[in-house]
Design a protein around this motif. Sequence first.
Motif, short mmCIF file in Angstrom:
data_model
loop_
_atom_site.label_atom_id
_atom_site.label_comp_id
_atom_site.label_asym_id
_atom_site.label_seq_id
_atom_site.Cartn_x
_atom_site.Cartn_y
_atom_site.Cartn_z
N MET A 28 0.84 -1.19 0.00
CA MET A 28 0.00 0.00 0.00
C MET A 28 0.88 1.26 0.00
O MET A 28 2.06 1.19 0.31
CB MET A 28 -0.88 0.04 1.25
N ALA A 29 0.27 2.40 -0.27
CA ALA A 29 1.02 3.65 -0.33
C ALA A 29 1.57 4.01 1.03
O ALA A 29 0.98 3.72 2.05
CB ALA A 29 0.11 4.77 -0.83
N ARG A 30 2.70 4.68 1.04
CA ARG A 30 3.32 5.06 2.29
C ARG A 30 3.55 6.56 2.38
O ARG A 30 4.42 7.02 3.09
CB ARG A 30 4.62 4.28 2.48
N LYS A 31 2.81 7.35 1.62
CA LYS A 31 2.89 8.79 1.71
C LYS A 31 2.02 9.28 2.84
O LYS A 31 1.06 8.64 3.23
CB LYS A 31 2.44 9.43 0.38
N SER A 32 2.35 10.45 3.37
CA SER A 32 1.66 10.95 4.55
C SER A 32 0.18 11.19 4.33
O SER A 32 -0.61 11.09 5.25
CB SER A 32 2.32 12.25 5.02
N LYS A 33 -0.21 11.51 3.10
CA LYS A 33 -1.61 11.78 2.83
C LYS A 33 -2.27 10.62 2.10
O LYS A 33 -3.24 10.79 1.38
CB LYS A 33 -1.74 13.08 2.01
N SER A 34 -1.73 9.43 2.29
CA SER A 34 -2.30 8.25 1.66
C SER A 34 -2.71 7.26 2.73
O SER A 34 -2.36 7.40 3.90
CB SER A 34 -1.29 7.60 0.71
N HIS A 47 -17.60 23.84 6.25
CA HIS A 47 -18.02 22.48 6.60
C HIS A 47 -16.84 21.52 6.51
O HIS A 47 -16.64 20.69 7.41
CB HIS A 47 -19.14 22.01 5.66
N ASN A 48 -16.06 21.61 5.45
CA ASN A 48 -14.92 20.71 5.29
C ASN A 48 -13.87 20.92 6.38
O ASN A 48 -13.21 19.97 6.81
CB ASN A 48 -14.29 20.90 3.90
N SER A 49 -13.72 22.16 6.83
CA SER A 49 -12.73 22.44 7.88
C SER A 49 -13.17 21.90 9.23
O SER A 49 -12.35 21.75 10.14
CB SER A 49 -12.50 23.95 7.99
N ARG A 50 -14.44 21.59 9.37
CA ARG A 50 -14.97 21.08 10.63
C ARG A 50 -15.08 19.56 10.65
O ARG A 50 -15.71 18.99 11.52
CB ARG A 50 -16.36 21.68 10.90
N ARG A 51 -14.46 18.89 9.69
CA ARG A 51 -14.52 17.43 9.62
C ARG A 51 -13.32 16.81 10.32
O ARG A 51 -12.20 17.31 10.22
CB ARG A 51 -14.57 16.95 8.17
N ARG A 52 -13.55 15.71 11.01
CA ARG A 52 -12.45 14.98 11.64
C ARG A 52 -11.60 14.31 10.56
O ARG A 52 -12.13 13.77 9.59
CB ARG A 52 -13.00 13.89 12.58
N LYS A 53 -10.29 14.32 10.75
CA LYS A 53 -9.41 13.67 9.79
C LYS A 53 -9.53 12.15 9.84
O LYS A 53 -9.24 11.46 8.87
CB LYS A 53 -7.96 14.08 10.06
N ARG A 95 -1.80 2.27 -4.39
CA ARG A 95 -1.73 3.63 -3.84
C ARG A 95 -3.11 4.29 -3.91
O ARG A 95 -3.77 4.23 -4.93
CB ARG A 95 -0.70 4.47 -4.59
N ALA A 96 -3.50 4.94 -2.80
CA ALA A 96 -4.78 5.64 -2.77
C ALA A 96 -4.64 6.84 -1.85
O ALA A 96 -4.48 6.68 -0.64
CB ALA A 96 -5.89 4.70 -2.27
N SER A 97 -4.65 8.01 -2.43
CA SER A 97 -4.47 9.24 -1.66
C SER A 97 -5.72 9.57 -0.85
O SER A 97 -6.85 9.46 -1.34
CB SER A 97 -4.15 10.41 -2.60
N ALA A 98 -5.50 10.00 0.39
CA ALA A 98 -6.62 10.38 1.27
C ALA A 98 -6.87 11.88 1.27
O ALA A 98 -7.72 12.36 2.01
CB ALA A 98 -6.34 9.91 2.69
N SER A 99 -6.16 12.63 0.44
CA SER A 99 -6.30 14.08 0.46
C SER A 99 -7.71 14.52 0.10
O SER A 99 -8.23 15.50 0.64
CB SER A 99 -5.28 14.73 -0.50
N ARG A 100 -8.35 13.82 -0.84
CA ARG A 100 -9.73 14.13 -1.20
C ARG A 100 -10.71 13.05 -0.71
O ARG A 100 -11.89 13.13 -0.98
CB ARG A 100 -9.87 14.24 -2.73
#
Length: 282
Positions: free
Chosen positions: A1-7, A136-142, A236-241
């Motif tokens: 799996m991806a090992r980038k910080s936002k993945s 709204h997006n800024s108030r979401r839990r990561k 790989r799957a980015s979690a940024s979006r």
Amino acid sequence: MARKSKSLIVDDSVFQKRARRLAKLLKVDERQFVREQGGLLARAVAIYTPPYATFPDSRKKTIGTKKDFEEGRGSIVKDMLLNFRITDQSYIDHIYDITGTTKNIRRTLRNRKGKQYLVDVDRLNLGSVSEAVQWHNSRRRKSDGRAMHRGKAGGNDPKIGRWKNRDIMWVSQDIFNKAKEQLIKNVGISKAGPAKAALQLGAKGSIPKPVKIHLGRVKASGRMAQTSKGPYAMIRASASRSPGLAHVQHLMPMIMRDRLIKAVKRLRYIKRQSVKRAGFKN
């Protein structure tokens, strides 16, 4: 799996190692088997990624049902009701005209009868849909993309006195509805990342429309690589979006364990078919 910080970060080296070992033990095409199992693992991640109406079990094969995506849309509305207060735009404009600001308003005002009342607002929306969506997006839990817990109405802060509302934006009904429409369009995007990787690794199975429409928007890939230890399925799957991917992190040991059990069953099936083709009985 991806090992980038936002993945989606997961150590699947043990899974890959065992898949290669299984292929060697039963003498099947190692690269093809690892590719197949990598694709199925990525698809399993998509299945366990929110939204879902009920928690998936190991027998579930579809990435999402109609009820799952309805649950996702309903969750967005519930979270919006935590992040926004709906009121008349004229009243929002009135408060802005008096205070000259849209942020952190703590003022005592008077109504038409001269009675004092407290206005306690974190943010006023003067008619911007994009600002409402951003709020709204800024108030979401990561961790899972859901709304953060806010301070209770009527809570106290000794530095500024009584809080009536905390972490809430005041918006008109029109802005609320338009922001909701935009946010609901993103339902399914978290599943799209691992689903895209699964497709690129050749995994079979349908992709529901709420996921398929986002495949071109997400950063994800599935490909094979040759390492010193043998073939390796790179997922790989980015979690940024796709904030829902973070929710799957703690589920990965369970998902990989289930996938290995199914891999053994798959290999046994392949061997039985080989015996049949060779003209022998099981």
